[in-house]
Scaffold this active site. Structure first.
Site, PDB file in Angstrom:
ATOM      1  N   GLU A 162       1.000  -4.587  -5.517  1.00  0.00           N
ATOM      2  CA  GLU A 162       0.736  -5.828  -6.254  1.00  0.00           C
ATOM      3  C   GLU A 162       2.026  -6.557  -6.580  1.00  0.00           C
ATOM      4  OE1 GLU A 162       2.325  -5.565  -9.339  1.00  0.00           O
ATOM      5  OE2 GLU A 162       2.691  -3.503  -8.642  1.00  0.00           O
ATOM      6  N   GLY A 304       6.857  -1.734  -7.897  1.00  0.00           N
ATOM      7  CA  GLY A 304       5.575  -2.273  -7.451  1.00  0.00           C
ATOM      8  C   GLY A 304       5.634  -2.692  -5.996  1.00  0.00           C
ATOM      9  N   GLU A 305       4.861  -3.709  -5.628  1.00  0.00           N
ATOM     10  CA  GLU A 305       4.795  -4.226  -4.244  1.00  0.00           C
ATOM     11  C   GLU A 305       4.143  -3.231  -3.293  1.00  0.00           C
ATOM     12  OE1 GLU A 305       8.689  -5.124  -2.691  1.00  0.00           O
ATOM     13  OE2 GLU A 305       9.183  -6.522  -4.303  1.00  0.00           O
ATOM     14  N   GLY A 306       3.739  -2.076  -3.784  1.00  0.00           N
ATOM     15  CA  GLY A 306       3.274  -1.010  -2.903  1.00  0.00           C
ATOM     16  C   GLY A 306       4.410  -0.153  -2.378  1.00  0.00           C
TER      17      GLY A 306
END
Lengths: 340, 340
Positions: A162, A304-306
């Site tokens: 995300e 984050g960001e995966g």
């Protein structure tokens, strides 16, 4: 009358939820016993291979079409100074993802994961949830459906991430409500706020929790109160993966909090999800204790960001390449254990 | 007079030992600050990238020629029933490595690591070190030199592993002597012995420690007492990597114990080594506490072969691909942190 969506059918219909396939998993366990190594000596790799077998319903599971989905959303609460970065960074980072310059781009390239970036109305942030509900329940359902619809049918491993400035504030509020955990122990520095900003963030979350309360009987109402759009979409994608028996790698704090909302619907709904890593956000370990899930990695990540999930997919690949590729004792003519 | 070997020159000559390059590392830290992510948000990945920069003396370090070396040796002490497998498994597994059927073969393929298998006189095990010295000091020096000579000059990351039935008994004895740790807390099940066999293993190690003592002033004498050939070769390869400033990934219990012998020569001699994972062998955490080193992974592995180190190389690659490949805030036009 409007068409009933898959998400509505999931929550309000009478759908059969796919379960872990113990028959296939047991065959994978039998395979493990024949491989040229002491049984158990590959530890978590063996567990992961067997878990993948049970969810993919294949004795030799594969990661041939892994997808990383990054859902992005903006949050009205960012006006309250809860983040170290201005909210325009959400769309700037979405551009960065599209141009290939972010951490997740490099990690997806390394792990051969196809990356899909799904920005959700970035110019329309949710409402400030310390003042009112973040969004309506209908909106929650529509963003969950968007997440549900985003999973490619060929996907054999879903890597979830995300982007959303201020979304640790949302995720912390959700987790405090879900698990009745104390705000001060759950709240972290997110992208990197200082002590004064952290005290303010805690105050804002406290205010929101007093406004909306902690008691929720379903995922939709909790997401309606605390947001955000990307968090609802993640929850929807986790449902979609479950309905298709696709194993999921949750990333860090936000993604885990988003998925956790679903346990208000069904306790075992996250059985097809692994937690990739233990986030540096202090709330993450508390969520995991509640979920009784162990992270695969502990690398002190908080991006984050995966990113953590993409890295953890490499561990899954290590698990499958040994499970699928090793010789058996018989084939390799290696002597078995001496019985004592 | 015989020629002086590199190992002899290292121990007894006056060689300059390459050190971590702080100037390059500081430049790598500066680079990290410009990447499109909150500083510190990639946690251990950032630390690893900076560490690699300092050892490779490159602001953007690389893993283009990683080599996994597996040294294999046999141990006279295997006659004492300390292992779950017969000693012929050492050579059978060496064949398995050569044919590509072992765990490490699959992992090296996944991580694109070149694998070299170096069996050392498998038909001549060391002496039973519960009865006498495992080998002479001259033999230790020659096996260290063999390890020293085995590192290809193009190698930019050394992944170290081993194979040797009964070598946890050797490694446990070495660690107990080096760090004055209690035998019962250091001794584990190795390849998978039962409780009765474990009690016997502890008794044998106790006997050996009484015979040879715990006080050693140098690596050679400790290896002479407790063996084994592959353990000496690992120590020699760690020296070789240090002299060439090549970063090293130690695997699990045996490899770490082998490298640890070198601190009797110089306290900071393992600064160019990272510990890949925390082994399920109970002694490993105790060695790491003594060395003040943290493992990268904790996957409950206890296989050896370099398996954990090969997996950890993927984490190093994740560290470098983000460090080397990400856009800067300026390039990507992403707003920087709000100063509070």
């Amino acid at each position: 009358m409007s068409k009933v969506t898959e998400i509505e059918r999931f929550f309000y219909g009478n759908v059969t939820i796919p379960q872990f396939d113990h028959i296939t998993a047991n065959k994978a366990i039998d395979l493990q016993k024949q491989l040229t190594k002491p049984v158990g000596s590959l530890g978590k790799l063996e567990e992961i291979a067997i878990w993948m077998a049970g969810w993919q319903k294949k004795i030799k599971p594969t990661i041939k079409n892994p997808y990383c989905l990054i859902f992005a959303g903006n949050h009205g609460i960012s006006n309250k100074g809860v983040s170290a970065y201005p909210s325009e960074v959400t769309s700037q980072m979405v551009e960065n993802f599209k141009k290939g310059g972010a951490a997740i781009n490099q990690l997806c390239k390394l792990a051969k994961i196809k990356l899909m970036v799904i920005p959700i109305d970035l110019d329309k942030p949710t409402m400030d949830f310390s003042e009112c509900k973040a969004m309506s329940e209908d909106e929650v359902l529509s963003f969950m459906q968007l997440g549900f619809d985003s999973i490619p049918s060929s996907c054999d491993l879903l890597v979830l991430g995300e982007m959303g400035i201020s979304n640790t504030t949302s995720a912390t509020s959700i987790s405090c409500a879900l698990f009745n955990e104390p705000v001060d122990l759950m709240t972290g520095i997110g992208t990197g706020i200082d002590k004064i900003q952290l005290a303010n963030k805690i105050k804002i979350i406290d205010k929101a929790l007093r406004l909306h309360g902690k008691k929720f009987k379903d995922p939709v109402s909790i997401l309606s109160c605390y947001g955000g759009k990307e968090i609802a979409a993640i929850a929807g994608s986790v449902i979609s993966a479950r309905m298709k028996s696709i194993p999921v790698l949750l990333d860090g704090f936000i993604t885990t909090a988003a998925a956790s909302t679903l346990i208000r619907f069904k306790e075992d709904i996250l059985d097809h999800c692994l937690v990739s890593h233990l986030s540096a956000e202090p709330g993450h370990v508390r969520i995991l204790n509640n979920l009784k899930k162990e992270p695969i990695l502990d690398l002190n990540l908080r991006l984050g960001e995966g990113s953590g999930a993409a890295i953890a997919s490499l561990i899954l690949k290590a698990a499958l390449t040994t499970h699928n590729g090793m010789s058996t004792f018989d084939n390799a003519k290696v002597s078995k254990q001496i019985s004592s």
